[in-house]
Design a protein around this motif. Structure first.
Motif, PDB file in Angstrom:
ATOM      1  N   ILE A  27      -7.569   5.965  -0.835  1.00  0.00           N
ATOM      2  CA  ILE A  27      -6.688   5.168  -1.703  1.00  0.00           C
ATOM      3  C   ILE A  27      -6.412   3.834  -1.021  1.00  0.00           C
ATOM      4  O   ILE A  27      -6.038   3.793   0.155  1.00  0.00           O
ATOM      5  N   VAL A  28      -6.595   2.739  -1.757  1.00  0.00           N
ATOM      6  CA  VAL A  28      -6.292   1.395  -1.276  1.00  0.00           C
ATOM      7  C   VAL A  28      -5.355   0.738  -2.275  1.00  0.00           C
ATOM      8  O   VAL A  28      -5.651   0.676  -3.472  1.00  0.00           O
ATOM      9  N   VAL A  29      -4.215   0.268  -1.808  1.00  0.00           N
ATOM     10  CA  VAL A  29      -3.268  -0.463  -2.650  1.00  0.00           C
ATOM     11  C   VAL A  29      -3.211  -1.907  -2.159  1.00  0.00           C
ATOM     12  O   VAL A  29      -2.923  -2.162  -0.982  1.00  0.00           O
ATOM     13  N   LEU A  30      -3.519  -2.831  -3.047  1.00  0.00           N
ATOM     14  CA  LEU A  30      -3.526  -4.261  -2.733  1.00  0.00           C
ATOM     15  C   LEU A  30      -2.398  -4.931  -3.523  1.00  0.00           C
ATOM     16  O   LEU A  30      -2.444  -4.989  -4.758  1.00  0.00           O
ATOM     17  N   LEU A  31      -1.391  -5.413  -2.822  1.00  0.00           N
ATOM     18  CA  LEU A  31      -0.246  -6.075  -3.453  1.00  0.00           C
ATOM     19  C   LEU A  31      -0.265  -7.551  -3.085  1.00  0.00           C
ATOM     20  O   LEU A  31      -0.227  -7.900  -1.905  1.00  0.00           O
ATOM     21  N   VAL A  32      -0.313  -8.425  -4.093  1.00  0.00           N
ATOM     22  CA  VAL A  32      -0.259  -9.861  -3.826  1.00  0.00           C
ATOM     23  C   VAL A  32       1.139 -10.376  -4.143  1.00  0.00           C
ATOM     24  O   VAL A  32       1.959  -9.681  -4.750  1.00  0.00           O
ATOM     25  N   ASP A  33       1.420 -11.618  -3.754  1.00  0.00           N
ATOM     26  CA  ASP A  33       2.788 -12.112  -3.664  1.00  0.00           C
ATOM     27  C   ASP A  33       2.989 -13.361  -4.517  1.00  0.00           C
ATOM     28  O   ASP A  33       2.341 -14.382  -4.286  1.00  0.00           O
ATOM     29  N   ASP A  34       3.865 -13.279  -5.510  1.00  0.00           N
ATOM     30  CA  ASP A  34       4.224 -14.435  -6.360  1.00  0.00           C
ATOM     31  C   ASP A  34       3.115 -14.857  -7.317  1.00  0.00           C
ATOM     32  O   ASP A  34       3.050 -16.028  -7.703  1.00  0.00           O
ATOM     33  N   MET A  35       2.248 -13.947  -7.716  1.00  0.00           N
ATOM     34  CA  MET A  35       1.190 -14.288  -8.666  1.00  0.00           C
ATOM     35  C   MET A  35       1.614 -13.899 -10.073  1.00  0.00           C
ATOM     36  O   MET A  35       2.060 -12.776 -10.312  1.00  0.00           O
ATOM     37  N   ILE A 203     -10.257   1.366   8.560  1.00  0.00           N
ATOM     38  CA  ILE A 203     -11.068   2.291   7.774  1.00  0.00           C
ATOM     39  C   ILE A 203     -12.166   2.903   8.635  1.00  0.00           C
ATOM     40  O   ILE A 203     -12.474   4.106   8.536  1.00  0.00           O
ATOM     41  N   ASP A 204     -12.762   2.108   9.503  1.00  0.00           N
ATOM     42  CA  ASP A 204     -13.776   2.643  10.421  1.00  0.00           C
ATOM     43  C   ASP A 204     -13.189   3.735  11.312  1.00  0.00           C
ATOM     44  O   ASP A 204     -13.858   4.737  11.618  1.00  0.00           O
ATOM     45  N   GLU A 205     -11.962   3.556  11.739  1.00  0.00           N
ATOM     46  CA  GLU A 205     -11.315   4.592  12.548  1.00  0.00           C
ATOM     47  C   GLU A 205     -11.132   5.875  11.737  1.00  0.00           C
ATOM     48  O   GLU A 205     -11.302   6.987  12.259  1.00  0.00           O
ATOM     49  N   ALA A 206     -10.768   5.723  10.465  1.00  0.00           N
ATOM     50  CA  ALA A 206     -10.596   6.898   9.608  1.00  0.00           C
ATOM     51  C   ALA A 206     -11.911   7.633   9.405  1.00  0.00           C
ATOM     52  O   ALA A 206     -11.971   8.876   9.457  1.00  0.00           O
ATOM     53  N   ILE A 207     -12.986   6.870   9.200  1.00  0.00           N
ATOM     54  CA  ILE A 207     -14.307   7.485   9.018  1.00  0.00           C
ATOM     55  C   ILE A 207     -14.716   8.230  10.278  1.00  0.00           C
ATOM     56  O   ILE A 207     -15.220   9.365  10.218  1.00  0.00           O
ATOM     57  N   ALA A 208     -14.477   7.613  11.427  1.00  0.00           N
ATOM     58  CA  ALA A 208     -14.813   8.264  12.695  1.00  0.00           C
ATOM     59  C   ALA A 208     -14.010   9.544  12.884  1.00  0.00           C
ATOM     60  O   ALA A 208     -14.510  10.531  13.458  1.00  0.00           O
ATOM     61  N   ALA A 209     -12.773   9.548  12.394  1.00  0.00           N
ATOM     62  CA  ALA A 209     -11.922  10.736  12.503  1.00  0.00           C
ATOM     63  C   ALA A 209     -12.205  11.748  11.398  1.00  0.00           C
ATOM     64  O   ALA A 209     -11.592  12.819  11.376  1.00  0.00           O
ATOM     65  N   LYS A 210     -13.115  11.393  10.472  1.00  0.00           N
ATOM     66  CA  LYS A 210     -13.489  12.259   9.351  1.00  0.00           C
ATOM     67  C   LYS A 210     -12.268  12.627   8.501  1.00  0.00           C
ATOM     68  O   LYS A 210     -12.057  13.772   8.136  1.00  0.00           O
ATOM     69  N   LYS A 211     -11.474  11.597   8.223  1.00  0.00           N
ATOM     70  CA  LYS A 211     -10.290  11.791   7.404  1.00  0.00           C
ATOM     71  C   LYS A 211     -10.330  10.862   6.192  1.00  0.00           C
ATOM     72  O   LYS A 211     -10.845   9.740   6.287  1.00  0.00           O
ATOM     73  N   PRO A 212      -9.777  11.313   5.054  1.00  0.00           N
ATOM     74  CA  PRO A 212      -9.579  10.354   3.953  1.00  0.00           C
ATOM     75  C   PRO A 212      -8.531   9.342   4.390  1.00  0.00           C
ATOM     76  O   PRO A 212      -7.697   9.629   5.254  1.00  0.00           O
ATOM     77  N   PHE A 213      -8.572   8.148   3.831  1.00  0.00           N
ATOM     78  CA  PHE A 213      -7.646   7.117   4.284  1.00  0.00           C
ATOM     79  C   PHE A 213      -6.800   6.560   3.148  1.00  0.00           C
ATOM     80  O   PHE A 213      -7.209   6.540   1.989  1.00  0.00           O
ATOM     81  N   PHE A 214      -5.620   6.114   3.526  1.00  0.00           N
ATOM     82  CA  PHE A 214      -4.736   5.337   2.662  1.00  0.00           C
ATOM     83  C   PHE A 214      -4.524   3.993   3.339  1.00  0.00           C
ATOM     84  O   PHE A 214      -4.032   3.923   4.471  1.00  0.00           O
ATOM     85  N   LEU A 215      -4.921   2.904   2.666  1.00  0.00           N
ATOM     86  CA  LEU A 215      -4.739   1.547   3.181  1.00  0.00           C
ATOM     87  C   LEU A 215      -3.862   0.774   2.210  1.00  0.00           C
ATOM     88  O   LEU A 215      -4.153   0.692   1.015  1.00  0.00           O
ATOM     89  N   TYR A 216      -2.795   0.215   2.740  1.00  0.00           N
ATOM     90  CA  TYR A 216      -1.902  -0.657   1.973  1.00  0.00           C
ATOM     91  C   TYR A 216      -1.985  -2.052   2.551  1.00  0.00           C
ATOM     92  O   TYR A 216      -1.717  -2.266   3.741  1.00  0.00           O
ATOM     93  N   THR A 217      -2.404  -3.011   1.730  1.00  0.00           N
ATOM     94  CA  THR A 217      -2.478  -4.407   2.156  1.00  0.00           C
ATOM     95  C   THR A 217      -1.502  -5.239   1.347  1.00  0.00           C
ATOM     96  O   THR A 217      -1.604  -5.318   0.119  1.00  0.00           O
TER      97      THR A 217
END
Length: 689
Positions: A27-35, A203-217
């Motif tokens: 899951i990746v959540v991308l939040l932008v600011d004042d758009m 994300i590369d660290e998550a792949i190396a750990a063989k885990k699904p990832f959640f990234l919030y930007t």
């Protein structure tokens, strides 16, 4: 033995699709600011956002998705699945206290411990959790991303920069303050690119750990101070000389053609304070063009960073099973007013400060009204794009989803998609039940399971949406009612024709506010709820029936003459037409004991002037307090005058009310009776001090 191997291989081949189906999605959540709502190409804009547009083409666009009207409240709601006040961030990150020094629960300025965040929930479900970008939910109070569930982070406490040389550039890597150039930062960076490059690193660290990832930007683009590389700005110079009037109309027509808006919804009119583009001089037009060119460059660079992230996911074989959610934290930003702001020799460089201001913010939010801070559609509407090849049905890709959604739904969606469980308790604390619902049914074109209205409050601006009906009000102003199915641009106020709906929805809002740490209204100002704030500097006010202004917004009547003109229809009953102040300081115009009366107090001593004959029907009353203390009152040929010792000596702490007297009464009436007739308008003009 060979046969066994073949059977095993056949069985593995048969089961592998089943394994793939049960693999937890990233899951990746991308939040932008004042758009603003209309700033993406796929939402009608002339701005270039090809990478985000491609996500929309291959995914799903929500047309009625909502944010929290401001950056901090939206971030708090996104992370916790609660209304911002429930999470402790009903305003910004300043802690607000009452008269006794006790912190208002809804305005603590930081995420509280009765909330739980997406990474905290997903971390318990085996996810690798990471964040890059703007935090802004309480680091100044010690609440940091690593304390709220993120295992890897490169973040800014609040934002306010794009380049490493900027005075506010200060980054934290896995909780450690690394300034603007510490390890492991590259030597030269631009923030939009930086958030993506470190997102992929995590994300590369998550792949190396063989885990699904959640990234919030949390992108700080396109928030002021707007800054971008000179070559990016140069490509946009001259592209906005059509002006906001023509560009708004063009966006509106593209939105209709795309099905984003209904053609029955009128384009909101250009606000009166915003000049017509054609009325500007060529020099003024060039300056405004330059401001918008900087904004476009910032937005374009952010879009490029989104493209880099998508390509990075694709190269790593992760794109198909990654849910990407893209949205904005509030509507377009009108701060800096009509003029905008253009400080610096080279606009857009690290030493400059650029705000596009109200004129261009009106374009940002096409076709809606108002902006960031407000709960009108222009302030709370956001694009939401969902992209997930494995999880969004093929017939939904490129489609529009018109069911309403809210920022409180992001956590519920992530928890649902991840197969995680929202806890009743966390770290020994009882957790507030989540307020949002999962959006995942919409990915299959199914009905969302929403049973409750949607609510808002920010800086006294408030709203509730229930089905297609929306009740909305500015701070201290009466409720307005709109049917968004036929009028989402909020041009036809139905409040007077449907009072039973206003009553029902306002009661729902009041119940929510009482249960969600919203009250008292004005608590966001802190101690005294703004009573200590400086009075309004305006000297001319045009007011409507039902308007209420707190001290900071009310006329500054201290040691000033005043002229008041009220147009109303009298029924013969007593009632207060306008009042400001209370039993110590203030004035009121009312029908008292059958007579139209102008009362004045200062300080405590009351004087009045009344018409001997009763007034009836539709009249225009003029009341004045002159610099020498002379008071007059007239309706047509009927006149009366009096004399008092001086003006009102100070601006009252109590606010202003049209149609009533809510505080300690200004007049000597036993009970301040609300005016039962019709009040068309009240105009107030203050003299020089």
């Amino acid at each position: 033995m060979k046969t066994i191997h073949l059977l095993a291989g056949t069985l593995l081949a048969t089961l592998s699709p089943l394994f793939a189906q049960t693999e937890k999605p990233n899951i990746v959540v991308l939040l932008v600011d004042d758009m603003g709502w209309s700033d993406l190409g796929c939402y009608g804009s002339e701005l270039k956002t090809p990478n985000i547009d491609q996500l929309a083409k291959d995914g799903l666009r929500f047309t009625q998705f909502y944010n929290g009207a401001r950056c901090c409240p939206t971030r708090a709601s996104l992370l916790t699945g609660l209304y911002a006040h429930q999470a402790g961030v009903g305003h910004m990150t300043e802690e607000r206290k009452d008269e006794s020094g006790k912190t208002y629960p809804g305005y603590s300025g930081r995420l509280n411990d009765t909330s739980v965040t997406i990474p905290e929930v997903l971390g318990e479900a085996g996810y690798f959790t990471a964040m890059t970008g703007k935090w802004h939910v309480g680091q100044n109070h010690g609440v940091t991303p690593d304390q709220r569930g993120f295992q890897r982070t490169l973040t800014a406490a609040a934002g306010g920069f794009f380049f490493p040389e900027a005075k506010n550039a200060r980054l934290f890597y896995n909780g450690k303050d690394i300034g603007s150039n510490g390890e492991p930062l590259p030597k030269d960076w631009y923030s939009s690119d930086l958030w993506t490059s470190f997102g992929l690193k995590f994300i590369d660290e998550a792949i190396a750990a063989k885990k699904p990832f959640f990234l919030y930007t949390g992108h700080n683009a396109p928030h002021f101070p707007l800054q971008a590389p000179a070559e990016d700005i140069a490509r946009w110079r001259g592209k906005f000389k059509k002006g906001w009037d023509k560009l708004r109309e063009e966006r509106y027509q593209r939105q209709i053609a795309a099905g984003l808006v209904d053609k029955s919804w009128p384009l909101s009119p250009r606000p009166a304070e915003v000049p017509a583009w054609d009325s500007l001089t060529p020099e003024q037009q060039d300056r405004y063009d330059h401001l918008m060119a900087v904004y476009a460059a910032v937005l374009e660079r952010m879009d490029r960073a989104v493209g880099d992230l998508v390509n990075g996911l694709k190269q790593r074989g992760q794109l198909d099973n990654t849910l990407i959610l893209f949205l904005s934290d509030n509507g377009g930003n009108a701060e800096a007013g009509v003029q905008g702001r253009s400080d610096g020799r080279n606009l857009g460089d690290v030493d400059s400060t650029v705000f596009i201001g109200q004129c261009w913010a009106t374009l940002n939010n096409t076709p809606f009204t108002r902006y960031k801070h407000y709960t009108d559609e222009g302030g709370i509407s956001t694009p939401l794009i969902a992209h997930w090849p494995k999880g969004i049905a093929a017939h939904q890709r490129g489609a529009l989803e018109k069911q309403p959604g809210h920022i409180i739904d992001i956590l519920a969606t992530c928890v649902d998609v991840a197969g995680a469980a929202y806890p009743e308790t966390f770290k020994g604390k009882a957790i507030t039940p989540r307020a949002g619902i999962s959006l995942q049914p919409a990915f299959k074109h199914e009905k969302l399971a929403r049973t409750q209205p949607l609510f808002w409050e920010h800086e006294g601006n408030r709203a509730v949406r229930y089905g297609d009906l929306k009740l909305v009000a500015l701070e201290n102003q009466p409720w307005r009612l709109y049917d968004l199915a036929t009028d989402r641009s909020e041009q036809n106020d139905l409040a007077s024709s449907r009072p039973e709906v206003v009553k029902s929805l306002s009661e729902k809002w009041q119940g929510w506010a009482s249960a969600s740490n919203v009250l008292p209204l004005g608590a966001w100002r802190g101690k005294n709820n703004g009573q200590d704030a400086k009075p309004n500097k305006n000297t001319r006010f045009t007011l409507k029936n039902g308007e209420k202004l707190q001290r900071s917004a009310a006329p500054d009547v201290a040691n000033r003459s005043l002229d008041l003109t009220a147009k109303f229809t009298a029924t013969g009953e007593d009632g207060v037409i306008i009042s400001q102040g209370g039993a110590n300081l203030g004035y009121s115009l009312s029908i008292n004991k059958g007579k139209l009366t102008f009362f004045l107090r200062s300080p405590g001593n009351i004087s009045s002037v009344s018409l001997d004959e009763p007034v009836g029907g539709t009249v225009t009353a003029v009341a004045s307090l002159k610099a020498d203390g002379t008071t007059t009152l007239s309706v047509g040929e009927k006149q009366a005058s009096g004399k008092r010792a001086g003006l009102i000596s100070a601006t009252p702490k109590d606010g202003l009310v049209v149609g009533g007297d809510d505080a300690a009464p200004v007049g000597p009436y036993e009970k301040a009776v609300p005016f039962k007739g019709e009040i068309e308008s009240v105009e107030l003009v203050l003299g020089a001090r």
